[in-house]
Design a protein around this motif. Structure first.
Motif, PDB file in Angstrom:
ATOM      1  N   LEU A 272       0.855  -1.186   0.000  1.00 51.26           N
ATOM      2  CA  LEU A 272       0.000   0.000   0.000  1.00 51.26           C
ATOM      3  C   LEU A 272       0.889   1.233   0.000  1.00 51.26           C
ATOM      4  O   LEU A 272       1.757   1.364   0.851  1.00 51.26           O
ATOM      5  N   SER A 273       0.650   2.120  -0.915  1.00 54.61           N
ATOM      6  CA  SER A 273       1.454   3.330  -0.993  1.00 54.61           C
ATOM      7  C   SER A 273       0.577   4.557  -0.799  1.00 54.61           C
ATOM      8  O   SER A 273      -0.141   4.975  -1.712  1.00 54.61           O
TER       9      SER A 273
ATOM     10  N   VAL B 114      -2.255   5.268   0.790  1.00 50.03           N
ATOM     11  CA  VAL B 114      -3.704   5.227   0.609  1.00 50.03           C
ATOM     12  C   VAL B 114      -4.469   4.903   1.890  1.00 50.03           C
ATOM     13  O   VAL B 114      -5.647   5.226   1.989  1.00 50.03           O
ATOM     14  N   LEU B 115      -3.823   4.296   2.863  1.00 54.01           N
ATOM     15  CA  LEU B 115      -4.537   3.821   4.048  1.00 54.01           C
ATOM     16  C   LEU B 115      -5.226   4.957   4.803  1.00 54.01           C
ATOM     17  O   LEU B 115      -6.343   4.783   5.303  1.00 54.01           O
TER      18      LEU B 115
ATOM     19  N   TRP C 278     -10.803  -2.411   5.841  1.00 55.30           N
ATOM     20  CA  TRP C 278      -9.943  -2.567   4.669  1.00 55.30           C
ATOM     21  C   TRP C 278      -8.764  -3.472   4.986  1.00 55.30           C
ATOM     22  O   TRP C 278      -8.407  -4.348   4.213  1.00 55.30           O
TER      23      TRP C 278
ATOM     24  N   LEU D 257      -7.622  -7.056   3.311  1.00 64.72           N
ATOM     25  CA  LEU D 257      -6.288  -7.250   2.751  1.00 64.72           C
ATOM     26  C   LEU D 257      -5.543  -8.360   3.480  1.00 64.72           C
ATOM     27  O   LEU D 257      -4.810  -9.134   2.867  1.00 64.72           O
TER      28      LEU D 257
ATOM     29  N   LEU E 286       2.008  -7.508   4.766  1.00 60.72           N
ATOM     30  CA  LEU E 286       1.400  -6.291   4.273  1.00 60.72           C
ATOM     31  C   LEU E 286       2.426  -5.196   4.540  1.00 60.72           C
ATOM     32  O   LEU E 286       2.907  -5.054   5.671  1.00 60.72           O
TER      33      LEU E 286
ATOM     34  N   ALA F 255       3.137  -1.088   4.082  1.00 61.51           N
ATOM     35  CA  ALA F 255       2.414   0.152   3.801  1.00 61.51           C
ATOM     36  C   ALA F 255       3.269   1.369   4.109  1.00 61.51           C
ATOM     37  O   ALA F 255       3.977   1.403   5.117  1.00 61.51           O
TER      38      ALA F 255
END
Length: 128
Positions: free
Chosen positions: A10-11, A13-14, A23, A27, A37, A39
């Motif tokens: 994840l780049s 966006v969280l 979310w 994931l 994961l 991020a």
């Protein structure tokens, strides 16, 4: 189709999603047992981020509210809470200070580094 992944990346966006815990739950289910994961998450709770936003014309509240600003409040505590609630365990959490904030790096060694960081790099795994 039940496919599982070794890594979900994840780049930045969280902090923008309405329900980070939901979310992350979804994931996490995509990860293999040994999967990670990873991020990059902006530290929206940093006072320096707030000052930068105001300087750039974005008049958001000091503590962001997703309903009004479109961004979640993010801090080490928030990230840990979201992960724990979603069945993930953080294995690494690195606060990153931008090069333009070198003086902050000097001042923010130790306990001040995380609150003054521009972003966090987080690695997490499923707990079950």
């Amino acid at each position: 189709d039940g496919e599982r992944f070794d890594v979900v990346l994840l780049s930045d966006v969280l902090h923008l999603v309405d329900d980070p815990v939901g979310w992350l739950c979804k994931l996490g289910k995509l990860l293999r047992t040994e999967g990670y994961l990873i991020a990059s998450v902006g530290n929206t709770s940093s006072p320096l981020a707030w000052l930068t936003n105001w300087r750039d014309g974005w008049r958001r509240p000091i503590v962001p509210d997703h309903g009004t600003s479109g961004a979640q409040p993010v801090s080490v505590r928030e990230l840990r809470g979201w992960c724990k609630s979603s069945g993930l365990a953080i294995t690494h959490l690195l606060p990153r200070v931008e090069s333009s904030r070198r003086i902050v790096t000097q001042i923010g060694r130790g306990p001040l580094k995380a609150p003054l960081a521009a972003r966090f790099i987080m690695m997490a795994r499923r707990t079950s």
